[in-house]
Design a protein around this motif. Structure first.
Motif, PDB file in Angstrom:
ATOM      1  N   ILE A  59     -24.240  14.129  28.128  1.00 41.02           N
ATOM      2  CA  ILE A  59     -24.898  15.009  27.163  1.00 41.02           C
ATOM      3  C   ILE A  59     -25.608  16.149  27.882  1.00 41.02           C
ATOM      4  O   ILE A  59     -25.506  17.314  27.476  1.00 41.02           O
ATOM      5  CB  ILE A  59     -25.869  14.205  26.269  1.00 41.02           C
ATOM      6  CG1 ILE A  59     -25.086  13.287  25.338  1.00 41.02           C
ATOM      7  CG2 ILE A  59     -26.785  15.128  25.479  1.00 41.02           C
ATOM      8  CD1 ILE A  59     -25.942  12.291  24.584  1.00 41.02           C
ATOM      9  N   ALA A  60     -26.326  15.819  28.948  1.00 43.03           N
ATOM     10  CA  ALA A  60     -27.029  16.848  29.713  1.00 43.03           C
ATOM     11  C   ALA A  60     -26.039  17.832  30.332  1.00 43.03           C
ATOM     12  O   ALA A  60     -26.274  19.052  30.335  1.00 43.03           O
ATOM     13  CB  ALA A  60     -27.887  16.207  30.796  1.00 43.03           C
ATOM     14  N   LYS A  65     -23.421  23.263  30.287  1.00 43.40           N
ATOM     15  CA  LYS A  65     -22.224  24.090  30.131  1.00 43.40           C
ATOM     16  C   LYS A  65     -22.403  25.063  28.974  1.00 43.40           C
ATOM     17  O   LYS A  65     -22.037  26.234  29.081  1.00 43.40           O
ATOM     18  CB  LYS A  65     -20.987  23.211  29.884  1.00 43.40           C
ATOM     19  CG  LYS A  65     -20.461  22.536  31.116  1.00 43.40           C
ATOM     20  CD  LYS A  65     -19.203  21.738  30.790  1.00 43.40           C
ATOM     21  CE  LYS A  65     -18.682  21.014  32.001  1.00 43.40           C
ATOM     22  NZ  LYS A  65     -17.477  20.224  31.699  1.00 43.40           N
ATOM     23  N   GLU A  66     -22.958  24.567  27.867  1.00 48.38           N
ATOM     24  CA  GLU A  66     -23.176  25.414  26.694  1.00 48.38           C
ATOM     25  C   GLU A  66     -24.184  26.514  27.008  1.00 48.38           C
ATOM     26  O   GLU A  66     -24.022  27.664  26.594  1.00 48.38           O
ATOM     27  CB  GLU A  66     -23.673  24.553  25.540  1.00 48.38           C
ATOM     28  CG  GLU A  66     -23.769  25.262  24.225  1.00 48.38           C
ATOM     29  CD  GLU A  66     -22.424  25.610  23.625  1.00 48.38           C
ATOM     30  OE1 GLU A  66     -22.354  26.630  22.922  1.00 48.38           O
ATOM     31  OE2 GLU A  66     -21.443  24.879  23.867  1.00 48.38           O
ATOM     32  N   LYS A  67     -25.196  26.176  27.756  1.00 47.93           N
ATOM     33  CA  LYS A  67     -26.249  27.135  28.103  1.00 47.93           C
ATOM     34  C   LYS A  67     -25.724  28.224  29.037  1.00 47.93           C
ATOM     35  O   LYS A  67     -26.122  29.386  28.930  1.00 47.93           O
ATOM     36  CB  LYS A  67     -27.403  26.387  28.766  1.00 47.93           C
ATOM     37  CG  LYS A  67     -28.587  27.232  29.104  1.00 47.93           C
ATOM     38  CD  LYS A  67     -29.664  26.380  29.745  1.00 47.93           C
ATOM     39  CE  LYS A  67     -30.824  27.231  30.202  1.00 47.93           C
ATOM     40  NZ  LYS A  67     -31.837  26.421  30.884  1.00 47.93           N
ATOM     41  N   ASN A  68     -24.823  27.865  29.935  1.00 46.46           N
ATOM     42  CA  ASN A  68     -24.364  28.791  30.958  1.00 46.46           C
ATOM     43  C   ASN A  68     -23.057  29.509  30.611  1.00 46.46           C
ATOM     44  O   ASN A  68     -22.430  30.095  31.484  1.00 46.46           O
ATOM     45  CB  ASN A  68     -24.189  28.055  32.288  1.00 46.46           C
ATOM     46  CG  ASN A  68     -25.515  27.572  32.831  1.00 46.46           C
ATOM     47  OD1 ASN A  68     -26.545  28.187  32.619  1.00 46.46           O
ATOM     48  ND2 ASN A  68     -25.489  26.441  33.517  1.00 46.46           N
ATOM     49  N   ALA A  72     -17.729  36.294  27.579  1.00 42.66           N
ATOM     50  CA  ALA A  72     -16.285  36.164  27.366  1.00 42.66           C
ATOM     51  C   ALA A  72     -15.948  34.789  26.784  1.00 42.66           C
ATOM     52  O   ALA A  72     -15.122  34.687  25.866  1.00 42.66           O
ATOM     53  CB  ALA A  72     -15.539  36.389  28.673  1.00 42.66           C
ATOM     54  N   ASP A  73     -16.585  33.737  27.286  1.00 44.39           N
ATOM     55  CA  ASP A  73     -16.342  32.390  26.763  1.00 44.39           C
ATOM     56  C   ASP A  73     -16.776  32.281  25.304  1.00 44.39           C
ATOM     57  O   ASP A  73     -16.060  31.731  24.466  1.00 44.39           O
ATOM     58  CB  ASP A  73     -17.087  31.344  27.587  1.00 44.39           C
ATOM     59  CG  ASP A  73     -16.561  31.219  28.993  1.00 44.39           C
ATOM     60  OD1 ASP A  73     -15.382  31.549  29.213  1.00 44.39           O
ATOM     61  OD2 ASP A  73     -17.335  30.775  29.875  1.00 44.39           O
ATOM     62  N   LEU A  74     -17.956  32.828  25.011  1.00 42.33           N
ATOM     63  CA  LEU A  74     -18.452  32.790  23.648  1.00 42.33           C
ATOM     64  C   LEU A  74     -17.553  33.594  22.712  1.00 42.33           C
ATOM     65  O   LEU A  74     -17.286  33.196  21.578  1.00 42.33           O
ATOM     66  CB  LEU A  74     -19.883  33.332  23.586  1.00 42.33           C
ATOM     67  CG  LEU A  74     -20.943  32.484  24.275  1.00 42.33           C
ATOM     68  CD1 LEU A  74     -22.268  33.223  24.326  1.00 42.33           C
ATOM     69  CD2 LEU A  74     -21.102  31.156  23.566  1.00 42.33           C
ATOM     70  N   PHE A  75     -17.070  34.744  23.186  1.00 46.38           N
ATOM     71  CA  PHE A  75     -16.198  35.586  22.380  1.00 46.38           C
ATOM     72  C   PHE A  75     -14.871  34.894  22.084  1.00 46.38           C
ATOM     73  O   PHE A  75     -14.355  34.966  20.968  1.00 46.38           O
ATOM     74  CB  PHE A  75     -15.958  36.927  23.087  1.00 46.38           C
ATOM     75  CG  PHE A  75     -15.163  37.901  22.285  1.00 46.38           C
ATOM     76  CD1 PHE A  75     -15.718  38.495  21.167  1.00 46.38           C
ATOM     77  CD2 PHE A  75     -13.868  38.216  22.631  1.00 46.38           C
ATOM     78  CE1 PHE A  75     -14.989  39.396  20.413  1.00 46.38           C
ATOM     79  CE2 PHE A  75     -13.124  39.100  21.880  1.00 46.38           C
ATOM     80  CZ  PHE A  75     -13.692  39.703  20.765  1.00 46.38           C
ATOM     81  N   GLU A  76     -14.321  34.195  23.085  1.00 55.77           N
ATOM     82  CA  GLU A  76     -13.054  33.487  22.895  1.00 55.77           C
ATOM     83  C   GLU A  76     -13.198  32.333  21.899  1.00 55.77           C
ATOM     84  O   GLU A  76     -12.283  32.041  21.144  1.00 55.77           O
ATOM     85  CB  GLU A  76     -12.530  32.962  24.225  1.00 55.77           C
ATOM     86  CG  GLU A  76     -11.972  34.039  25.119  1.00 55.77           C
ATOM     87  CD  GLU A  76     -11.528  33.501  26.473  1.00 55.77           C
ATOM     88  OE1 GLU A  76     -11.456  32.264  26.630  1.00 55.77           O
ATOM     89  OE2 GLU A  76     -11.262  34.315  27.354  1.00 55.77           O
ATOM     90  N   GLU A  77     -14.343  31.689  21.898  1.00 56.62           N
ATOM     91  CA  GLU A  77     -14.576  30.576  20.982  1.00 56.62           C
ATOM     92  C   GLU A  77     -14.883  31.035  19.566  1.00 56.62           C
ATOM     93  O   GLU A  77     -14.786  30.265  18.621  1.00 56.62           O
ATOM     94  CB  GLU A  77     -15.730  29.716  21.490  1.00 56.62           C
ATOM     95  CG  GLU A  77     -15.398  28.921  22.709  1.00 56.62           C
ATOM     96  CD  GLU A  77     -16.582  28.114  23.204  1.00 56.62           C
ATOM     97  OE1 GLU A  77     -17.655  28.153  22.567  1.00 56.62           O
ATOM     98  OE2 GLU A  77     -16.427  27.433  24.224  1.00 56.62           O
TER      99      GLU A  77
END
Length: 86
Positions: A59-60, A65-68, A72-77
């Protein structure tokens, strides 16, 4: 013939294992049996603690991973489609 011999051997081995199981239990004293049960409980508890720690670690790791994530990753998702907003 071979089949008859196999049948006789399996019957003899079954009676041996049944008698050995009863005598082995009689040979083990109550103290030893309690120690084995306690060791079994302790091992189960340690296994549970290990599983909990592994879950918490995953979980940590997922949160990190979500925080960092990069832009580009956020845009693709993203599920937004620019064609809908034309």
């Amino acid at each position: 013939m071979a089949k008859q011999k196999r049948g006789q051997n399996s019957a003899a081995s079954e009676t041996r294992t049944e008698s050995q199981g009863a005598t082995l239990r009689d040979r083990i004293g109550n103290d030893a049996l309690e120690k084995l049960k306690e060791a079994s409980r302790a091992m189960r508890q340690e296994e549970e603690q290990r599983k909990i720690a592994e879950r918490e670690r995953k979980i940590a790791e997922q949160k990190m991973k979500e925080k960092n994530k990069s832009f580009a990753d956020l845009f693709e998702e993203s599920s937004l489609d620019w064609k809908k907003f034309k």
